[in-house]
Design a protein around this motif. Structure first.
Motif, PDB file in Angstrom:
ATOM      1  N   THR A   1       0.866  -1.178   0.000  1.00  0.00           N
ATOM      2  CA  THR A   1       0.000   0.000   0.000  1.00  0.00           C
ATOM      3  C   THR A   1       0.900   1.225   0.000  1.00  0.00           C
ATOM      4  O   THR A   1       1.860   1.290   0.760  1.00  0.00           O
TER       5      THR A   1
ATOM      6  N   THR B   1      -2.857   1.837  -3.993  1.00  0.00           N
ATOM      7  CA  THR B   1      -2.103   0.593  -4.136  1.00  0.00           C
ATOM      8  C   THR B   1      -0.729   0.949  -4.700  1.00  0.00           C
ATOM      9  O   THR B   1      -0.587   1.967  -5.366  1.00  0.00           O
TER      10      THR B   1
ATOM     11  N   MET C   1       2.397  -4.826  -8.288  1.00  0.00           N
ATOM     12  CA  MET C   1       0.985  -4.431  -8.188  1.00  0.00           C
ATOM     13  C   MET C   1       0.675  -3.353  -9.232  1.00  0.00           C
ATOM     14  O   MET C   1      -0.348  -3.407  -9.925  1.00  0.00           O
TER      15      MET C   1
ATOM     16  N   MET D   1      -5.932  -3.878  -0.893  1.00  0.00           N
ATOM     17  CA  MET D   1      -5.214  -4.221  -2.119  1.00  0.00           C
ATOM     18  C   MET D   1      -5.937  -5.301  -2.910  1.00  0.00           C
ATOM     19  O   MET D   1      -6.071  -5.217  -4.131  1.00  0.00           O
TER      20      MET D   1
ATOM     21  N   THR E   1      -8.920  -3.744  -4.601  1.00  0.00           N
ATOM     22  CA  THR E   1      -8.545  -2.878  -5.739  1.00  0.00           C
ATOM     23  C   THR E   1      -8.149  -3.728  -6.947  1.00  0.00           C
ATOM     24  O   THR E   1      -8.498  -3.407  -8.090  1.00  0.00           O
TER      25      THR E   1
END
Ligand SMILES: OC[C@H]1O[C@H](O)[C@H](O)[C@@H]1O
Length: 312
Positions: free
Chosen positions: A13, A39, A44, A72, A75
């Motif tokens: 994050t 995020t 990612m 996360m 998302t």
């Protein structure tokens, strides 16, 4: 194949902090205008970027069973990334990066390692990796239990099974650079470090010499990105070439390199030539920096190609 790209590695994050204009005196607290949660982490960011570009994307890695981990996962789900390979480790803390954005859009990053610290080979869902055309590993220096032989082993398995392998690095605060990454290089179809990272490994900033050195160490195709002159691409057996950057007003440069990787891989997945894919990578990187957050500025593949045509 169920997926075009499986992304493995560093995820966290991002806590985005916008300080007030003046820098604090040493040892004093910093006043901030705003704090936001996004995020983040190379893997990612690249995974979400790919999904926004319309690429069928999966992801393998680890987050904690805390609020950040849940944020996360949700998302990723909303973005369209398959999370079957995402482990939620109960009782563990998700990794976080505190990203401070300066007035010029440049950022400084403080990493809190969390679950990336213990990510190891056995955490990776190999089936998920082999169910994709491409494997992308991101942020390898930020995963101390995965960053050497484990990453090399995964790349080898993937490559031997016909999966095209690609890797970006991250800054290595511990300064191990080439000694750590060397076993991975022979199993890479695409190596895509930034020029600053590549310089730490080889000792020059000259892209042609960097590409030559990585090729001699076993990498098939090399990209050095993005640098003030744009990106430098040298596929196997071909001359290297530059592709210039698109002018963009930067409000937040975090994630530009990850957006480049997403755009480039999306180009390859969509059957573009390497050169055309590099231009899409440059466009995605430029679009990324115009918005706050590492993936906010990324648009569909068609819009990114359109951007590349208008401003190129
Ligand atoms: O590559 C950008 C990423 O690096 C840092 O690790 C931040 O998490 C940010 O999202």
């Amino acid at each position: 194949m169920k997926f075009d790209v499986c992304c493995v590695g560093h995820m966290c994050t991002d806590i985005l902090v916008k300080p007030v204009d003046t820098l604090p005196e040493k040892g004093k607290l910093q006043l901030v205008d705003s704090i936001h949660q996004y995020t983040g982490g190379c893997t990612m960011n690249t995974a979400i970027g790919l999904a926004k570009l319309g690429v069928k994307t999966s992801l393998a890695g680890k987050v904690g069973g805390d609020g950040f981990g849940a944020f996360m996962k949700e998302t990723l789900r909303i973005s369209g990334v398959n999370t079957d390979g995402l482990l939620l480790e109960k009782g563990a803390m998700t990794s976080a990066s505190v990203v401070t954005i300066g007035a010029d859009g440049e950022r400084t990053i403080l990493h809190c390692l969390g679950t990336n610290q213990s990510l190891c080979f056995d955490d990776i869902d190999i089936k998920q990796v082999l169910d994709a055309r491409y494997l992308f590993i991101g942020g390898v220096f930020l995963m101390p239990a995965f960053d050497g032989e484990a990453a090399a082993r995964l790349l080898k398995i993937a490559q031997e099974s016909g999966v095209v392998t690609a890797m970006d690095t991250a800054w290595d605060a511990r300064g191990r650079w080439l000694s750590l990454i060397r076993p991975m290089l022979a199993h890479l179809d695409w190596f895509m470090p930034s020029v600053e990272e590549a310089e730490q490994m080889i000792g020059t900033r000259e892209p042609g010499r960097l590409a030559e050195a990585f090729r001699a160490l076993g990498v098939k195709n090399v990209v050095i990105k993005p640098g003030s002159r744009g990106c430098y691409v040298q596929p196997q057996g071909e001359e290297g070439r530059y592709f210039g950057i698109f002018p963009a007003k930067a409000v937040d440069t975090a994630g530009a390199g990850d957006a480049w990787c997403a755009g480039f891989l999306a180009g390859l997945v969509n059957g573009l030539s390497v050169d055309a894919a590099a231009v899409v990578g440059n466009a995605a990187g430029a679009m990324c920096v115009t918005q706050v957050g590492t993936t906010t500025g990324i648009r569909s593949f068609a819009e990114t190609q359109e951007y590349a045509r208008q401003d190129g």
